[in-house]
Design a protein around this motif. Structure first.
Motif, PDB file in Angstrom:
ATOM      1  N   LEU A 109      -6.025  -0.156  -3.898  1.00  0.00           N
ATOM      2  CA  LEU A 109      -5.365  -1.548  -3.279  1.00  0.00           C
ATOM      3  C   LEU A 109      -7.029  -2.311  -2.682  1.00  0.00           C
ATOM      4  O   LEU A 109      -7.748  -3.365  -2.318  1.00  0.00           O
ATOM      5  CB  LEU A 109      -4.658  -1.674  -1.943  1.00  0.00           C
TER       6      LEU A 109
ATOM      7  N   GLY B  79      -4.709  -0.325   4.115  1.00  0.00           N
ATOM      8  CA  GLY B  79      -5.013   1.088   3.207  1.00  0.00           C
ATOM      9  C   GLY B  79      -6.039   1.165   3.950  1.00  0.00           C
ATOM     10  O   GLY B  79      -5.377   2.880   4.180  1.00  0.00           O
TER      11      GLY B  79
ATOM     12  N   ALA C 231      -3.859   3.674  -1.754  1.00  0.00           N
ATOM     13  CA  ALA C 231      -4.870   3.084  -0.998  1.00  0.00           C
ATOM     14  C   ALA C 231      -5.953   3.102  -1.349  1.00  0.00           C
ATOM     15  O   ALA C 231      -6.832   1.359  -1.598  1.00  0.00           O
ATOM     16  CB  ALA C 231      -4.641   3.608   0.219  1.00  0.00           C
TER      17      ALA C 231
ATOM     18  N   LYS D 259      -3.871   3.251   6.444  1.00  0.00           N
ATOM     19  CA  LYS D 259      -3.251   4.323   5.914  1.00  0.00           C
ATOM     20  C   LYS D 259      -4.092   5.495   5.543  1.00  0.00           C
ATOM     21  O   LYS D 259      -3.219   7.005   6.336  1.00  0.00           O
ATOM     22  CB  LYS D 259      -2.557   3.788   4.824  1.00  0.00           C
TER      23      LYS D 259
ATOM     24  N   VAL E 294       0.580  -1.489  -0.104  1.00  0.00           N
ATOM     25  CA  VAL E 294      -0.257  -0.161  -0.015  1.00  0.00           C
ATOM     26  C   VAL E 294       1.365   1.365  -0.059  1.00  0.00           C
ATOM     27  O   VAL E 294       0.361   2.130  -0.643  1.00  0.00           O
ATOM     28  CB  VAL E 294      -1.000   0.202   1.730  1.00  0.00           C
TER      29      VAL E 294
END
Length: 259
Positions: free
Chosen positions: A81, A122, A78, A125, A73
Motif C-alpha cells: 500500500l 502503513g 503495508a 504499522k 492497511v
C-alpha cells in the motif's frame, strides 16, 4: 550522556529506512502545502473562501481518510500500500507540474490528501512492528517530521519563485526517492509483518475497535480542530501508534493520521 546520545540514534536498517522516508515525505508535502493558496490564487479564479476550503480540504481528507487507511492497511501488506501511495504521489505532483489549464488543479490538489492515506498508516504499522519497546523510533521520527516541516516550506518558497514546474517536480522527485528506498528494502520490511493471515479481521471488528480507542479519537479531534491553521500539530506517541501486535491475535492497526 554520550552513551545515551549514541543509543538514541542507533537503529536497524529497517528503522533507518522508515525514518529517512518520513523525512522525505514531510519535506515534499510541506514544500507545497503552505503555498497551495498562492498557487490557486495565481492559477484559478476561485474566491478567497473557496481557496481556503480547497487547502483545508487537503488536510481534512488526509485526516478522515487516515481512519479508513488504517483499516485497509490491516487487511493488506503495508509495503504494497505504501508503494501504491508513493507512486500515486509522484503521479499527482508530476501532473500538477505539467497542467496548463485551471480545471484539473483543484481535484489534483485534493488528491494530495487522499494519497497520504495509503502511506501514513502503513508507515505507522511498520514503525510499531520495528519498535524495540523503548519508543526511541517514534521520538526520532517526530524530530525528522519537524525537520521536514521546517525545511520543506523553505525549499518550497525558493521553488515557487523559480517556476510552477520546479515547485511540483522537486517534491515528486523526493517521493520517487522514497519509493526507491522502500522497494530496495521491501523484503526486509515485509518480514516485519510475518506471513499474511489467511483470514483477515472483519471490517466491523476493525471499526468498533477504532471507535473505542480514546487516544485515536482525541488525536483525530485535535487534528480537525487545527485544520484552519493548515499546518496541524503532530501526534507521535506509542499509545497512538499501538495496534500492530505479532501473532495470530494481532488487532487492527489504529493510527492517527499524520498530516
Amino acid at each position: 550522556m554520550s552513551g545515551a546520545t549514541r543509543s538514541l540514534w542507533r537503529f536497524s536498517p529497517d528503522e533507518r529506512t522508515l525514518i529517512a522516508g518520513a523525512l522525505l515525505n514531510s519535506m515534499a508535502f510541506f514544500a507545497v502545502l503552505p503555498f497551495a493558496s498562492l498557487y490557486l490564487s495565481d492559477r484559478t479564479e476561485l474566491s478567497v473562501p473557496l481557496i481556503g476550503a480547497v487547502v483545508g480540504g487537503i488536510a481534512l481528507i488526509a485526516a478522515v481518510g487516515g481512519l479508513f487507511g488504517g483499516l485497509l492497511v490491516d487487511r493488506s501488506r503495508a509495503v504494497r500500500l505504501m508503494g501504491m501511495g508513493l507512486a500515486a504521489n509522484v503521479a499527482v505532483y508530476a501532473a500538477l507540474a505539467l497542467v496548463r489549464i485551471p480545471e484539473p488543479i483543484v481535484p489534483l490538489l485534493l488528491l494530495l490528501g487522499a494519497v497520504r492515506t495509503l502511506v501514513e498508516p502503513g508507515t505507522k504499522k511498520l514503525l510499531s512492528l520495528a519498535d524495540t519497546g523503548d519508543g526511541r523510533i517514534f521520538r526520532v521520527r517526530y524530530i525528522t517530521l519537524c525537520l521536514g516541516a521546517i525545511i520543506g516550506p523553505a525549499v518550497g518558497a525558493v521553488l515557487y519563485n523559480i517556476s510552477p514546474v520546479a515547485f511540483f517536480l522537486v517534491p515528486a522527485f523526493l517521493f520517487f526517492l522514497y519509493l526507491l528506498l522502500l522497494l530496495s528494502m521491501s523484503r526486509s520490511l515485509n518480514a516485519l509483518e510475518g506471513p499474511k493471515s489467511p483470514v483477515p479481521p472483519s471490517s466491523a471488528l476493525a471499526v468498533s475497535t477504532a471507535l473505542r480507542d480514546r487516544s485515536l479519537l482525541l488525536a483525530v479531534g485535535g487534528r480537525c480542530r487545527h485544520l484552519p491553521g493548515l499546518l496541524p500539530g503532530r501526534v507521535d506517541h506509542p499509545a497512538v501508534h499501538e495496534g500492530a501486535v505479532r501473532g495470530p491475535d494481532r488487532v487492527p492497526v489504529r493510527s492517527a493520521p499524520d498530516l
